[in-house]
Design a protein around this motif. Structure first.
Motif, PDB file in Angstrom:
ATOM      1  N   ASN A  87      21.417  32.623  31.634  1.00 28.31           N
ATOM      2  CA  ASN A  87      22.584  33.454  31.338  1.00 28.31           C
ATOM      3  C   ASN A  87      23.574  33.332  32.494  1.00 28.31           C
ATOM      4  O   ASN A  87      23.495  34.055  33.488  1.00 28.31           O
ATOM      5  N   ASN A  88      24.492  32.411  32.327  1.00 34.86           N
ATOM      6  CA  ASN A  88      25.443  32.120  33.394  1.00 34.86           C
ATOM      7  C   ASN A  88      26.849  32.631  33.115  1.00 34.86           C
ATOM      8  O   ASN A  88      27.614  32.900  34.050  1.00 34.86           O
ATOM      9  N   ALA A  89      27.224  32.772  31.846  1.00 36.24           N
ATOM     10  CA  ALA A  89      28.590  33.167  31.505  1.00 36.24           C
ATOM     11  C   ALA A  89      28.957  34.487  32.190  1.00 36.24           C
ATOM     12  O   ALA A  89      28.190  35.446  32.170  1.00 36.24           O
ATOM     13  N   GLY A  90      30.131  34.515  32.793  1.00 34.98           N
ATOM     14  CA  GLY A  90      30.577  35.727  33.474  1.00 34.98           C
ATOM     15  C   GLY A  90      32.059  35.669  33.775  1.00 34.98           C
ATOM     16  O   GLY A  90      32.664  34.591  33.776  1.00 34.98           O
ATOM     17  N   VAL A  91      32.630  36.836  34.023  1.00 36.92           N
ATOM     18  CA  VAL A  91      34.047  36.917  34.378  1.00 36.92           C
ATOM     19  C   VAL A  91      34.208  37.870  35.557  1.00 36.92           C
ATOM     20  O   VAL A  91      33.337  38.694  35.839  1.00 36.92           O
ATOM     21  N   ALA A  92      35.344  37.749  36.222  1.00 37.84           N
ATOM     22  CA  ALA A  92      35.684  38.649  37.325  1.00 37.84           C
ATOM     23  C   ALA A  92      37.164  39.000  37.225  1.00 37.84           C
ATOM     24  O   ALA A  92      38.018  38.145  37.453  1.00 37.84           O
ATOM     25  N   ASP A  93      37.452  40.231  36.840  1.00 42.50           N
ATOM     26  CA  ASP A  93      38.822  40.736  36.840  1.00 42.50           C
ATOM     27  C   ASP A  93      38.968  41.635  38.070  1.00 42.50           C
ATOM     28  O   ASP A  93      38.552  42.794  38.048  1.00 42.50           O
ATOM     29  N   ASN A  94      39.514  41.073  39.136  1.00 45.65           N
ATOM     30  CA  ASN A  94      39.532  41.773  40.417  1.00 45.65           C
ATOM     31  C   ASN A  94      40.772  42.642  40.561  1.00 45.65           C
ATOM     32  O   ASN A  94      41.896  42.144  40.624  1.00 45.65           O
ATOM     33  N   GLN A  95      40.539  43.940  40.622  1.00 44.65           N
ATOM     34  CA  GLN A  95      41.614  44.919  40.759  1.00 44.65           C
ATOM     35  C   GLN A  95      41.149  46.045  41.693  1.00 44.65           C
ATOM     36  O   GLN A  95      39.965  46.365  41.725  1.00 44.65           O
ATOM     37  N   PRO A  96      42.080  46.663  42.431  1.00 44.18           N
ATOM     38  CA  PRO A  96      41.718  47.833  43.237  1.00 44.18           C
ATOM     39  C   PRO A  96      41.189  48.940  42.340  1.00 44.18           C
ATOM     40  O   PRO A  96      41.593  49.050  41.165  1.00 44.18           O
ATOM     41  N   PHE A  97      40.305  49.766  42.877  1.00 42.44           N
ATOM     42  CA  PHE A  97      39.676  50.819  42.079  1.00 42.44           C
ATOM     43  C   PHE A  97      40.695  51.663  41.319  1.00 42.44           C
ATOM     44  O   PHE A  97      40.531  51.938  40.130  1.00 42.44           O
ATOM     45  N   LEU A  98      41.770  52.072  41.976  1.00 45.02           N
ATOM     46  CA  LEU A  98      42.745  52.963  41.359  1.00 45.02           C
ATOM     47  C   LEU A  98      43.609  52.269  40.315  1.00 45.02           C
ATOM     48  O   LEU A  98      44.361  52.925  39.593  1.00 45.02           O
ATOM     49  N   GLU A  99      43.477  50.945  40.216  1.00 43.00           N
ATOM     50  CA  GLU A  99      44.293  50.195  39.262  1.00 43.00           C
ATOM     51  C   GLU A  99      43.482  49.482  38.194  1.00 43.00           C
ATOM     52  O   GLU A  99      44.037  48.757  37.358  1.00 43.00           O
ATOM     53  N   VAL A 100      42.176  49.691  38.177  1.00 45.34           N
ATOM     54  CA  VAL A 100      41.344  49.035  37.161  1.00 45.34           C
ATOM     55  C   VAL A 100      41.721  49.539  35.778  1.00 45.34           C
ATOM     56  O   VAL A 100      41.787  50.752  35.543  1.00 45.34           O
ATOM     57  N   THR A 101      41.970  48.609  34.869  1.00 49.68           N
ATOM     58  CA  THR A 101      42.360  48.975  33.510  1.00 49.68           C
ATOM     59  C   THR A 101      41.137  49.045  32.594  1.00 49.68           C
ATOM     60  O   THR A 101      40.088  48.452  32.885  1.00 49.68           O
ATOM     61  N   ARG A 102      41.304  49.751  31.512  1.00 51.92           N
ATOM     62  CA  ARG A 102      40.229  49.827  30.531  1.00 51.92           C
ATOM     63  C   ARG A 102      39.912  48.446  29.986  1.00 51.92           C
ATOM     64  O   ARG A 102      38.736  48.097  29.780  1.00 51.92           O
ATOM     65  N   THR A 103      40.948  47.652  29.766  1.00 54.53           N
ATOM     66  CA  THR A 103      40.739  46.304  29.238  1.00 54.53           C
ATOM     67  C   THR A 103      39.903  45.461  30.182  1.00 54.53           C
ATOM     68  O   THR A 103      38.956  44.776  29.763  1.00 54.53           O
ATOM     69  N   TRP A 105      37.876  46.519  32.582  1.00 55.37           N
ATOM     70  CA  TRP A 105      36.532  47.095  32.684  1.00 55.37           C
ATOM     71  C   TRP A 105      35.670  46.679  31.486  1.00 55.37           C
ATOM     72  O   TRP A 105      34.544  46.210  31.654  1.00 55.37           O
ATOM     73  N   ASP A 106      36.210  46.835  30.283  1.00 58.64           N
ATOM     74  CA  ASP A 106      35.446  46.516  29.081  1.00 58.64           C
ATOM     75  C   ASP A 106      35.131  45.024  29.005  1.00 58.64           C
ATOM     76  O   ASP A 106      34.000  44.630  28.660  1.00 58.64           O
ATOM     77  N   ARG A 107      36.113  44.194  29.331  1.00 60.26           N
ATOM     78  CA  ARG A 107      35.881  42.749  29.257  1.00 60.26           C
ATOM     79  C   ARG A 107      34.802  42.318  30.258  1.00 60.26           C
ATOM     80  O   ARG A 107      33.942  41.490  29.940  1.00 60.26           O
ATOM     81  N   THR A 108      34.843  42.912  31.441  1.00 58.85           N
ATOM     82  CA  THR A 108      33.863  42.562  32.458  1.00 58.85           C
ATOM     83  C   THR A 108      32.454  42.955  32.033  1.00 58.85           C
ATOM     84  O   THR A 108      31.508  42.157  32.113  1.00 58.85           O
ATOM     85  N   PHE A 109      32.292  44.187  31.562  1.00 52.16           N
ATOM     86  CA  PHE A 109      30.969  44.641  31.152  1.00 52.16           C
ATOM     87  C   PHE A 109      30.509  43.963  29.866  1.00 52.16           C
ATOM     88  O   PHE A 109      29.321  43.658  29.704  1.00 52.16           O
ATOM     89  N   ASP A 110      31.423  43.712  28.947  1.00 50.36           N
ATOM     90  CA  ASP A 110      31.050  43.037  27.704  1.00 50.36           C
ATOM     91  C   ASP A 110      30.525  41.630  27.977  1.00 50.36           C
ATOM     92  O   ASP A 110      29.588  41.164  27.314  1.00 50.36           O
ATOM     93  N   THR A 111      31.122  40.957  28.955  1.00 51.61           N
ATOM     94  CA  THR A 111      30.708  39.585  29.271  1.00 51.61           C
ATOM     95  C   THR A 111      29.507  39.551  30.192  1.00 51.61           C
ATOM     96  O   THR A 111      28.524  38.834  29.944  1.00 51.61           O
ATOM     97  N   ASN A 112      29.560  40.313  31.278  1.00 50.33           N
ATOM     98  CA  ASN A 112      28.546  40.213  32.331  1.00 50.33           C
ATOM     99  C   ASN A 112      27.261  40.970  32.032  1.00 50.33           C
ATOM    100  O   ASN A 112      26.235  40.716  32.660  1.00 50.33           O
ATOM    101  N   VAL A 113      27.311  41.927  31.105  1.00 52.05           N
ATOM    102  CA  VAL A 113      26.115  42.724  30.802  1.00 52.05           C
ATOM    103  C   VAL A 113      25.761  42.671  29.317  1.00 52.05           C
ATOM    104  O   VAL A 113      24.661  42.251  28.941  1.00 52.05           O
ATOM    105  N   LYS A 114      26.697  43.084  28.475  1.00 51.89           N
ATOM    106  CA  LYS A 114      26.399  43.185  27.042  1.00 51.89           C
ATOM    107  C   LYS A 114      26.030  41.835  26.448  1.00 51.89           C
ATOM    108  O   LYS A 114      25.069  41.736  25.660  1.00 51.89           O
ATOM    109  N   ALA A 115      26.760  40.786  26.790  1.00 55.11           N
ATOM    110  CA  ALA A 115      26.472  39.457  26.243  1.00 55.11           C
ATOM    111  C   ALA A 115      25.121  38.940  26.734  1.00 55.11           C
ATOM    112  O   ALA A 115      24.383  38.289  25.983  1.00 55.11           O
ATOM    113  N   VAL A 116      24.794  39.226  27.989  1.00 55.05           N
ATOM    114  CA  VAL A 116      23.487  38.818  28.525  1.00 55.05           C
ATOM    115  C   VAL A 116      22.371  39.516  27.760  1.00 55.05           C
ATOM    116  O   VAL A 116      21.370  38.897  27.384  1.00 55.05           O
TER     117      VAL A 116
END
Length: 249
Positions: A87-103, A105-116
């Motif tokens: 399970n290698n597929a992964g993404v990194a949307d790097n943003q400061p904590f106060l600027e992290v968007t829902r999009t 966050w969801d894309r990161t967890f959907d790819t890095n955790v849910k897909a695995v």
């Protein structure tokens, strides 16, 4: 720095590699193919898989977006029994904590955790039904254990992946399915070399690594091959850190 990929044989094994179009995933797919495995390479980018197929004609390529739950199930249904999963597929949307968007966050967890979780569940069911066990390696990161500036979603997702790996190891052991993870720091893939091409920026992190350098792609591949192979038969639920000592500093 010169590092060669280890020669480990995987004859008679079918291996599935996600995120196989570029970087670590591509290198793992090539190494497994050279080691005699029947490789199924997954990516959402058809052009990348076409290039991989030109290099390794025996590899079976599957274009699928792992965020498409139903599409993933259809794609894997045609793959057949799998002995080895990376399970290698992964993404990194790097943003400061106060600027992290829902999009992001969801894309990161959907790819890095849910897909695995989804891919592993489908593959592990096949391993269980086949009755001969198997090996799964999840590609995590030192970011699961060390907070990094502007990496809120990424660090959090990799921390979640680590716990998923542990639970998988606990519950799949009775079926002789080994589950481990690798945890590299910055890896010198083509993308990694480009991102860290500024010597002054790279030096800030390298000075915190006792070995004084970043990780070569082949060094990660070698660790994954070891964890997939019979040479690691009693290695289970392990987190193999590949960081030149970063986490001990």
């Amino acid at each position: 720095m010169t590092c060669n990929v280890m020669e480990i044989r995987f004859d008679g094994k079918r291996a599935l590699v996600t995120g196989a179009g570029k970087g670590i995933g591509r290198a793992v797919a090539v190494a497994l193919d050279k080691g005699g495995a029947q490789v199924v390479a997954l990516s959402r980018t058809g052009e990348d898989l076409e290039a991989l197929k030109k290099e390794c004609s025996d590899i079976t390529t599957v274009v699928v977006d792992l965020l498409d739950w139903d599409g993933t199930e259809v794609a894997l249904a045609g793959v057949g029994p799998v002995d080895l999963l990376v399970n290698n597929a992964g993404v990194a949307d790097n943003q400061p904590f106060l600027e992290v968007t829902r999009t992001a966050w969801d894309r990161t967890f959907d790819t890095n955790v849910k897909a695995v979780f989804h891919v592993s569940q489908l593959v592990a069911r096949g391993m269980r039904d086949k009755g001969s066990g198997g090996a799964i390696v999840n590609v995590s990161s030192v970011a699961s254990q060390r907070a990094l500036q502007n990496h809120t979603a990424y660090c959090s997702s990799k921390g979640a992946l680590d716990m998923l790996t542990k639970v998988m190891a606990l519950e799949l052991a009775p079926y002789k399915i080994r589950v481990n993870s690798v945890h590299p720091t910055v890896v010198m893939t083509p993308m990694g070399r480009k991102e860290w091409s500024d010597p002054s920026r790279a030096a800030v992190l390298q000075t915190r690594i006792p070995m004084g350098r970043f990780v070569e792609e082949e060094e990660v591949v070698n660790c994954i091959l070891f964890l997939l192979s019979n040479a690691s038969e009693m290695v289970h639920g392990a987190q193999l850190t590949i960081d030149g000592g970063l986490l001990v500093n």
